[in-house]
Design a protein around this motif. Structure first.
Motif, short mmCIF file in Angstrom:
data_model
loop_
_atom_site.label_atom_id
_atom_site.label_comp_id
_atom_site.label_asym_id
_atom_site.label_seq_id
_atom_site.Cartn_x
_atom_site.Cartn_y
_atom_site.Cartn_z
N ILE A 508 -24.47 14.02 -27.43
CA ILE A 508 -22.80 13.73 -26.63
C ILE A 508 -23.39 12.25 -26.07
O ILE A 508 -23.22 11.08 -25.88
CB ILE A 508 -22.26 14.16 -26.27
CG1 ILE A 508 -20.84 15.49 -26.98
CG2 ILE A 508 -21.14 13.48 -25.41
CD1 ILE A 508 -20.72 16.29 -26.38
N LEU A 509 -24.48 12.63 -25.18
CA LEU A 509 -25.14 11.77 -24.32
C LEU A 509 -25.64 11.43 -25.10
O LEU A 509 -25.92 9.60 -25.17
CB LEU A 509 -26.50 12.48 -23.23
CG LEU A 509 -27.06 11.61 -22.34
CD1 LEU A 509 -26.25 11.22 -21.63
CD2 LEU A 509 -28.49 12.88 -21.96
N GLU A 510 -26.98 10.78 -26.08
CA GLU A 510 -26.97 10.24 -27.13
C GLU A 510 -26.05 9.24 -27.47
O GLU A 510 -26.42 7.66 -27.61
CB GLU A 510 -27.91 11.14 -28.18
CG GLU A 510 -28.52 9.50 -29.14
CD GLU A 510 -30.19 9.08 -28.50
OE1 GLU A 510 -30.48 9.29 -27.31
OE2 GLU A 510 -30.00 8.06 -28.68
N VAL A 511 -25.61 9.42 -28.03
CA VAL A 511 -24.45 8.07 -28.18
C VAL A 511 -24.38 7.85 -27.91
O VAL A 511 -23.96 6.57 -27.93
CB VAL A 511 -22.35 9.47 -29.39
CG1 VAL A 511 -21.93 8.25 -29.37
CG2 VAL A 511 -23.78 10.34 -30.77
N TYR A 512 -23.16 8.23 -26.14
CA TYR A 512 -23.45 7.18 -25.27
C TYR A 512 -24.78 6.20 -24.62
O TYR A 512 -24.21 5.38 -25.11
CB TYR A 512 -22.47 8.28 -23.96
CG TYR A 512 -22.43 7.19 -22.99
CD1 TYR A 512 -21.85 6.26 -22.79
CD2 TYR A 512 -23.38 7.28 -21.55
CE1 TYR A 512 -21.13 5.54 -22.20
CE2 TYR A 512 -23.48 6.99 -20.70
CZ TYR A 512 -22.09 5.16 -21.23
OH TYR A 512 -22.07 4.46 -19.53
N GLY A 524 -14.42 1.49 -31.65
CA GLY A 524 -15.63 1.95 -30.65
C GLY A 524 -16.30 3.20 -32.34
O GLY A 524 -17.29 3.27 -31.70
N PHE A 525 -15.40 3.82 -32.81
CA PHE A 525 -16.37 4.39 -32.92
C PHE A 525 -17.21 4.72 -34.12
O PHE A 525 -17.09 3.33 -34.87
CB PHE A 525 -15.16 5.83 -34.12
CG PHE A 525 -15.70 6.83 -34.78
CD1 PHE A 525 -15.75 7.88 -34.46
CD2 PHE A 525 -15.63 6.75 -36.36
CE1 PHE A 525 -16.87 8.96 -34.94
CE2 PHE A 525 -16.59 7.61 -37.40
CZ PHE A 525 -16.52 8.85 -36.95
N SER A 526 -18.76 5.25 -34.88
CA SER A 526 -19.74 4.57 -35.58
C SER A 526 -19.84 5.67 -36.41
O SER A 526 -20.75 6.46 -35.94
CB SER A 526 -20.85 3.65 -35.25
OG SER A 526 -21.49 3.55 -35.75
N LEU A 527 -19.73 6.20 -37.07
CA LEU A 527 -20.37 7.86 -38.27
C LEU A 527 -21.49 7.71 -38.19
O LEU A 527 -22.44 8.47 -37.59
CB LEU A 527 -19.90 7.40 -39.91
CG LEU A 527 -20.55 9.08 -40.37
CD1 LEU A 527 -19.71 10.22 -39.59
CD2 LEU A 527 -19.89 9.09 -41.76
N ASN A 528 -22.41 6.15 -38.59
CA ASN A 528 -23.79 5.98 -38.35
C ASN A 528 -24.20 6.38 -36.32
O ASN A 528 -25.70 6.69 -36.47
CB ASN A 528 -24.21 4.86 -38.99
CG ASN A 528 -23.55 4.87 -40.38
OD1 ASN A 528 -24.24 5.81 -41.37
ND2 ASN A 528 -24.06 3.77 -40.64
N ARG A 529 -24.03 6.20 -36.11
CA ARG A 529 -24.15 6.10 -34.96
C ARG A 529 -24.64 7.69 -34.34
O ARG A 529 -25.05 8.16 -33.36
CB ARG A 529 -23.32 5.32 -33.60
CG ARG A 529 -24.16 5.64 -32.46
CD ARG A 529 -23.25 4.54 -31.39
NE ARG A 529 -22.42 4.24 -30.95
CZ ARG A 529 -21.67 2.63 -31.30
NH1 ARG A 529 -22.16 1.81 -30.81
NH2 ARG A 529 -20.27 2.50 -31.35
N ARG A 535 -28.77 13.27 -35.71
CA ARG A 535 -30.65 13.30 -36.56
C ARG A 535 -31.72 13.52 -35.04
O ARG A 535 -32.40 14.31 -35.10
CB ARG A 535 -31.04 12.53 -37.14
CG ARG A 535 -30.74 13.11 -39.13
CD ARG A 535 -31.28 12.12 -39.74
NE ARG A 535 -31.33 10.48 -39.20
CZ ARG A 535 -30.14 9.89 -39.76
NH1 ARG A 535 -29.00 10.16 -40.60
NH2 ARG A 535 -29.77 8.81 -39.49
N LYS A 536 -32.02 12.39 -34.28
CA LYS A 536 -32.61 12.70 -32.82
C LYS A 536 -32.39 13.78 -32.47
O LYS A 536 -33.61 14.35 -31.46
CB LYS A 536 -32.66 11.54 -32.38
CG LYS A 536 -33.09 10.70 -31.40
CD LYS A 536 -33.25 9.69 -30.58
CE LYS A 536 -33.64 9.10 -29.42
NZ LYS A 536 -33.50 8.46 -28.60
#
Lengths: 605, 222
Positions: A508-512, A524-529, A535-536
């Motif tokens: 969640i932190l990485e997505v933010y 706002g939503f991006s599946l790829n993000r 993965r990361k």
């Protein structure tokens, strides 16, 4: 800044009914944050109740904050302006407590976004003595684990009493001069409070949880709070009245809490038990006061299933008595199709005839039995007939796709049921003259949720959802039927978060950090993000979403006691796979879910 | 039934309340006041309200009006009506007077605006010079959006009735009286855009306040 943004009214506050106090004269300042835009947050009844409850304490000042939309964010970053509460205009970092309500998983990134804009360190462990205590409540905290890195303490269950106890406790802690660590440790002694830092989680090689161990005498399990007497529960007579149009722009009164039904997919139906109805008299009084003080033109009687109120007809008579003359229109969301009687139609039609929405949830009787919906086709058609004869021509039907045991036949059954309703309309000699019928199908993707019998089930994969959605579209033959559906990729991420563990905090932190905010919005939503972040952080969303769980597995939420036994959920899951119904209503026959043991008293006299 | 004209101000944060939201807010304030007002009788019955001259989003005003119709039995005494309605209005919107409607909205000819301007980089003198230079021209051509979405050129000069530019304290003020007739109203933003075009950008601080709505005979719209 406000000249450059859409709907500046979102950011100015000043509404009538907003509470202003002298910040130097109060002992505790609480910023109540809704992690979405103003119009969404201001539609939420729970926030208004807790705002009033906390402000009723003379030495506590509870204010509101909402997430600024993209255009405002740009302005705030450009001018280096922090996110502030609407009442005082002070930044979040200036508060003693920053509290969030987590109503849907896809708002998790917005919690980080608001903290960040408000100048509060994102990670609980990075906060110092001068930083606010970050708390969170709401339905999502029945599994708060994915947010454990960011929230200092969670409030499980109903907040009317618990939030006040927490405020009083924090005032005492301040007066005693306790440091942050001691304050949090001692707070864990309040019933309903969960302090994630006080628990150690260990994992098995296969990624499942091996053990959860409390430290320093922290409780295990953590019990959720409930309000025993709904008639005595505080309800605001006055609320901030928004000046811009909100999503639910009306006065709302809760008529009952809990649900007697037991639909196996429905989290709300389990985590809000037991069933507690307010008396018709109480509802009528609260609704009347609220409409008078706010001037709203519309009143909504809210609950999970309003037609299950034991006094629904006398209640409507009472309310209609003054709403009609006072030019207030009444809306009743969440009506069950089998409760849709001629009398009810007659009563609600006196106000305004808009469309009707029903939720059969599944297209075939077999699958409706699997989910314990307790509605048969005859009842659906009878409800529609009553509606058509009452002059309605627009019917909206909610379904879910991907329910456990679903086959292609069940998917095609959705279209077939809609077709039967269209045919029914044209077969009626009494149908409204010269009007065409419109049946719209709205299809959500099933998401297995904690504390439901389906918490053990796997979610369909995105490919499977896409295939079924195509099948549904092809099964619809009539132009009177329209189909809309939810995006399967959002539902996939929501499913992963709903049953996630605390290792998802990093994701969640990485997505933010990579720009993800407003994930509940298409903007706002991006599946790829999300996939990149998973993965990361070396986590697999499918592990959480698409994996069936054994009954023995320790789930992240097993350490919380919401009143419903895991054994009951297992029993219900087995019955589901056997296509066995459990109970039409727990008021008629107790299904033994465990809530009686939890509350220590019978649900019904 | 009695027609009653409410005179109210719209200042501070309330200047960000759009016209549509103002109608909703005023409706709720009148409903909560308990005053018995007239509702339209159409399919979608709603409280009857008329605002004489809509105000642009972001402008303050000291002279807004809203007409309502009270049912026979209601008192029109300002001492009673005003506090009851104000109790339901948000911070920044305040009814300060009410009474009979002397003029019809069609009789509105002009509106007076005071534009308060300041900038960290442009001095007041510079702003003043730019304003005076523009307003002294015999023609002020400007691009205006048409309802169809296109642009047309419009001469602002004939729409400006009178003006005064002065500096006071930290700010430069432009006192503008412009046409406000329904078919020919001028938004002062158009004038400000023209003033600042030669300077390359708008100033940091712009606060436009409507102070008067006037009839052809320069009488206050009452």
């Amino acid at each position: 800044m406000l000249r450059a943004v859409q709907k500046p009214g979102r950011y100015v506050g000043g509404e009538r009914g907003a509470v202003h106090k002298d910040k130097n004269a109060v002992k505790l300042r609480f910023a109540f944050c809704f992690p979405d835009v103003y119009e969404v947050g201001m539609s939420h009844l729970g926030m208004k109740i807790l705002y009033a409850v906390q402000n009723a304490e003379p030495d506590v000042w509870c204010e509101r904050a909402f997430a600024p939309w993209f255009d405002m964010r740009e302005q705030m970053l450009q001018y280096n302006a922090p996110l502030c509460a609407l009442e005082s205009g002070d930044p979040l970092r200036a508060f003693d407590v920053v509290g969030f309500t987590l109503q849907y998983e896809m708002s998790y990134t917005n919690l980080l976004y608001m903290l960040d804009l408000g100048g509060v360190p994102l990670l609980s462990k990075e906060r110092g003595e001068e930083d606010p205590i970050v708390v969170a409540g709401g339905p999502c905290v029945c599994n708060p684990e994915p947010m454990a890195d960011f929230v200092d303490l969670f409030l499980l269950g109903e907040g009317e009493q618990m939030n006040v106890e927490l405020c009083r406790f924090l005032i005492r802690a301040k007066e005693q001069g306790w440091d942050r660590a001691k304050t949090l440790r001692e707070a864990a002694g309040i019933e309903g409070v969960y302090v994630p830092a006080l628990y150690t989680v260990k994992y098995n090689k296969d990624g499942t949880i091996a053990s959860v161990t409390p430290k320093r005498g922290a409780p295990m399990p953590v019990r959720r709070r409930i309000v025993a007497d709904m008639d005595a529960a505080p309800f605001p007579q006055q609320i901030p009245v928004p000046m811009i149009e909100t999503v639910h722009d009306r006065a709302s009164v809760e008529v009952l809490r809990g649900c007697v039904r037991g639909c196996r997919f429905c989290q709300a139906g389990f985590i809000y038990r037991p069933f507690r109805a307010k008396r018709a008299e109480t509802i009528d009084r609260q609704a009347r006061e609220l409409c008078r003080s706010t001037g709203f033109e519309e009143l909504s009687l809210l609950s999970l299933s309003t037609s299950d109120h034991p006094e629904i007809e006398p209640l409507l008579d009472r309310v209609l008595d003054w709403t009609e003359s006072g030019k207030v229109s009444l809306s009743l969301p969440s009506l069950r199709i089998d409760s849709f009687s001629d009398e009810l139609v007659e009563k609600i039609s006196r106000v305004r005839k808009s469309g009707l929405t029903f939720a059969p949830e599944a297209g075939t009787q077999r699958l409706r039995d699997v989910i314990n919906k307790n509605i048969d086709e005859e009842e659906i058609l009878r409800g529609c007939r009553t509606a058509f004869e009452g002059g309605y021509t627009v019917v909206k039907l909610y379904f879910m796709m991907g329910l456990p045991t679903e086959t292609d036949e069940d998917v095609a059954g959705i279209a077939a049921l809609a077709q039967k309703i269209v045919d029914l309309y044209y077969s009626l000699p009494t149908k409204p003259k010269g009007k065409s019928v419109s049946v719209s199908i709205s299809c959500a993707c099933f998401i297995p949720k904690p504390f439901t019998p389906f918490q053990f089930a796997a979610q369909d994969t995105k490919e499977e959802f896409d295939r079924k959605q195509k099948l549904l579209r092809e099964s619809v033959k009539s132009r009177k039927i329209s189909v809309s559906w939810h995006d399967a990729s959002t539902s996939f991420i929501e499913a992963a978060l709903a049953r996630g563990d605390r290792r998802l905090g990093k994701v969640i932190l990485e997505v933010y950090r990579s720009g993800g905010i407003f994930d509940s919005w298409d903007e706002g939503f991006s599946l790829n993000r999300w996939l990149a972040a998973f993965r990361k952080c070396r986590r697999d969303p499918a592990f959480y979403a698409n994996r069936a769980r054994s009954f023995e597995e320790i789930n992240p939420w097993d350490m919380f006691d919401y009143g419903v036994d895991k054994q009951f959920l297992i029993r219900e899951y087995r019955r589901a796979t056997e296509e066995q119904l459990t109970t039409p209503k727990c008021s008629e026959h107790c299904s033994g879910c465990g809530i009686v043991k939890f509350t220590g008293r019978k649900c019904f006299d | 039934m009695t027609d009653l004209r409410l005179h109210f101000s719209k200042t501070f944060a309330a200047r960000y309340i759009s016209h549509l939201d103002l109608m909703r807010t005023m409706t709720r304030a009148i409903r909560q006041s308990g005053l018995k007002a007239w509702y339209t009788e159409g399919f979608n019955s709603h409280l009857y309200l008329t605002f004489a001259l809509p105000l642009s989003l972001g402008f303050e005003s000291l002279c807004e009006t809203c007409d309502i119709r009270l049912l026979e039995e209601e008192s029109c005494d300002p001492a009673e009506v005003i506090p009851r309605i104000n109790a339901g209005l948000p911070f920044g919107i305040e009814v300060f007077n009410c009474g009979e409607a002397r003029f019809k909205p069609g009789e509105i000819a002009y509106a007076r605006y005071i534009c308060e301007l300041a900038d960290a980089e442009f001095s007041c003198g510079k702003i003043q010079d730019a304003a005076c230079a523009l307003l002294a021209k015999s023609e002020i051509p400007a691009q205006k959006k048409t309802k169809k979405g296109g642009m047309r050129t419009l001469d602002l000069k004939p729409l400006i009735h009178s003006y005064k530019v002065y500096v006071e304290g930290e700010n430069c003020y432009i006192d503008l009286t412009v046409s406000a007739a329904s078919d020919n109203a001028l938004n002062p933003n158009l004038v400000l855009d023209q003033i600042f075009e030669p300077l390359g950008r708008m100033p940091d601080h712009i606060l436009v306040k409507r102070t008067q709505i006037l009839t052809r005979d320069m009488k206050n719209f009452e």
